[in-house]
Design a protein around this motif. Structure first.
Motif, PDB file in Angstrom:
ATOM      1  N   SER A 222       9.898   9.345 -48.368  1.00  0.00           N
ATOM      2  CA  SER A 222       9.456   8.036 -47.876  1.00  0.00           C
ATOM      3  C   SER A 222       8.380   8.159 -46.806  1.00  0.00           C
ATOM      4  O   SER A 222       7.635   7.209 -46.547  1.00  0.00           O
ATOM      5  CB  SER A 222      10.650   7.253 -47.325  1.00  0.00           C
ATOM      6  N   ARG A 223       8.276   9.333 -46.196  1.00  0.00           N
ATOM      7  CA  ARG A 223       7.275   9.551 -45.149  1.00  0.00           C
ATOM      8  C   ARG A 223       6.069  10.348 -45.653  1.00  0.00           C
ATOM      9  O   ARG A 223       5.158  10.659 -44.886  1.00  0.00           O
ATOM     10  CB  ARG A 223       7.919  10.299 -43.976  1.00  0.00           C
ATOM     11  N   TRP A 225       3.491   9.654 -47.317  1.00  0.00           N
ATOM     12  CA  TRP A 225       2.165   9.028 -47.159  1.00  0.00           C
ATOM     13  C   TRP A 225       1.573   9.336 -45.787  1.00  0.00           C
ATOM     14  O   TRP A 225       0.354   9.367 -45.630  1.00  0.00           O
ATOM     15  CB  TRP A 225       2.269   7.520 -47.366  1.00  0.00           C
ATOM     16  N   ARG A 226       2.429   9.583 -44.773  1.00  0.00           N
ATOM     17  CA  ARG A 226       1.947   9.950 -43.436  1.00  0.00           C
ATOM     18  C   ARG A 226       1.869  11.453 -43.269  1.00  0.00           C
ATOM     19  O   ARG A 226       0.956  11.977 -42.643  1.00  0.00           O
ATOM     20  CB  ARG A 226       2.872   9.369 -42.358  1.00  0.00           C
ATOM     21  N   HIS A 259       3.740   9.531 -53.019  1.00  0.00           N
ATOM     22  CA  HIS A 259       2.958   8.504 -52.322  1.00  0.00           C
ATOM     23  C   HIS A 259       3.506   7.101 -52.576  1.00  0.00           C
ATOM     24  O   HIS A 259       3.496   6.248 -51.679  1.00  0.00           O
ATOM     25  CB  HIS A 259       1.483   8.573 -52.750  1.00  0.00           C
ATOM     26  N   ASP A 260       3.994   6.846 -53.773  1.00  0.00           N
ATOM     27  CA  ASP A 260       4.491   5.510 -54.103  1.00  0.00           C
ATOM     28  C   ASP A 260       5.857   5.207 -53.489  1.00  0.00           C
ATOM     29  O   ASP A 260       6.361   4.086 -53.612  1.00  0.00           O
ATOM     30  CB  ASP A 260       4.590   5.342 -55.627  1.00  0.00           C
ATOM     31  N   LYS A 262       6.428   5.094 -50.364  1.00  0.00           N
ATOM     32  CA  LYS A 262       6.122   4.769 -48.965  1.00  0.00           C
ATOM     33  C   LYS A 262       7.190   3.886 -48.318  1.00  0.00           C
ATOM     34  O   LYS A 262       7.476   2.791 -48.774  1.00  0.00           O
ATOM     35  CB  LYS A 262       4.762   4.065 -48.892  1.00  0.00           C
ATOM     36  N   ASP A 263       7.789   4.424 -47.242  1.00  0.00           N
ATOM     37  CA  ASP A 263       8.751   3.691 -46.403  1.00  0.00           C
ATOM     38  C   ASP A 263       9.912   3.103 -47.187  1.00  0.00           C
ATOM     39  O   ASP A 263      10.478   2.071 -46.810  1.00  0.00           O
ATOM     40  CB  ASP A 263       8.045   2.588 -45.612  1.00  0.00           C
ATOM     41  N   ASP A 264      10.297   3.742 -48.300  1.00  0.00           N
ATOM     42  CA  ASP A 264      11.415   3.263 -49.121  1.00  0.00           C
ATOM     43  C   ASP A 264      12.724   3.803 -48.547  1.00  0.00           C
ATOM     44  O   ASP A 264      13.121   4.938 -48.819  1.00  0.00           O
ATOM     45  CB  ASP A 264      11.231   3.718 -50.576  1.00  0.00           C
TER      46      ASP A 264
END
Length: 279
Positions: A222-223, A225-226, A259-260, A262-264
């Motif tokens: 979930s992280r 992407w960062r 990437h998809d 994100k923050d899930d």
């Protein structure tokens, strides 16, 4: 000394929580709501930050501006602030390599003071106490230590040289984040052969092994992407140091498969491994 007015660019999960800590010793903490997401608006409201309509207004009113944004946006954001001829203390607190930190500092005129920063740890909520490492002119780092005194954000000054704080942040992040990626690959490989629980049992005999914490793989996804851009920054820092960057670039490439996600926050270990195997 009068309490400073602080501007935060921009209130993501880390930025908003850091800004809320700064509010303890600030007269006011401002953020620019133009073009920001509904999630940013909710976070800023939750942490009691004061919205302003434009970046120009934020810069005109702020004595100290803290930049906490995705690494890719750091240089453009620094340029926007510098072009406004901001004359206060600018804290470049993003996960960028030391050379980029120095480039951003060079954008500013003599009336501004740039401090290099790096946050190590989780956002300061729920009992978490990250450390904001600082390097830059002593009078400015003194002001930042006072700003975060008696809050959940600890400060540590590394000296006056721009780049030191960024180097420490990336050196730590390169180990921590790459290690988590290796856990995902190891557990994924073991799962394919039906021995994932045995792998975790082996690792659990060593209390210092990330492999014994496979549940963290979902958080890593979930992280991603960062974390991916941070590792690319760390890889650039390795190149600058004459060291091979391939391992960190490979970890960043692996993170890109998530990437998809994100923050899930609902992602499970099984979900994360499935996405890693079949992007």
């Amino acid at each position: 000394m009068d309490k400073p007015i602080v501007g935060i660019l921009h209130p993501g999960s880390m930025g908003a929580a850091v800004a809320a800590c700064a509010a303890t010793n600030a007269a006011e903490v401002l953020w620019c709501e133009t073009g920001r997401s509904a999630a940013s608006v909710d976070r800023a409201s939750q942490f009691g930050l004061t919205p302003v309509g434009t970046l120009a207004e934020l810069l005109d009113r702020s004595d100290i501006v803290i930049s906490l944004c995705p690494p890719a946006a750091a240089e453009d954001l620094g340029r926007d602030v510098a072009e406004h001829r901001f004359a206060g203390v600018y804290v470049e607190a993003n996960a960028i390599n030391p050379e980029r930190a120095r480039r951003i500092a060079a954008l500013f005129g003599p009336d501004a003071t740039v401090v290099d920063g790096g946050v190590v740890g989780s956002p300061p909520v729920g009992g978490k106490t990250p450390t904001l490492y600082l390097s830059g002119p002593a009078d400015a780092t003194d002001r930042l230590e006072a700003l975060f005194a008696d809050t959940a954000v600890r400060t540590a000054v590394l000296g006056t040289e721009i780049g030191k704080a960024s180097a420490l942040k990336l050196a730590y992040a390169s180990f921590q984040k790459t290690s988590r990626v290796l856990v995902a690959l190891a557990v994924g490989m073991a799962r394919e052969h039906g021995v994932d629980q045995e792998l975790i049992e082996v690792a659990s005999r060593r209390t210092d092994s990330y492999l014994s914490e496979p549940q963290y793989v979902a958080k890593t996804a979930s992280r991603a992407w960062r974390w991916g851009p941070e590792l690319e920054e760390a890889a650039d820092a390795l190149v600058d140091a004459g060291l091979p960057p391939e391992m960190l670039r490979a970890a960043a490439s692996t993170l890109a498969r998530w990437h998809d996600a994100k923050d899930d926050g609902s992602l499970t270990l099984t979900d994360a491994l499935d996405r890693l195997a079949q992007p």
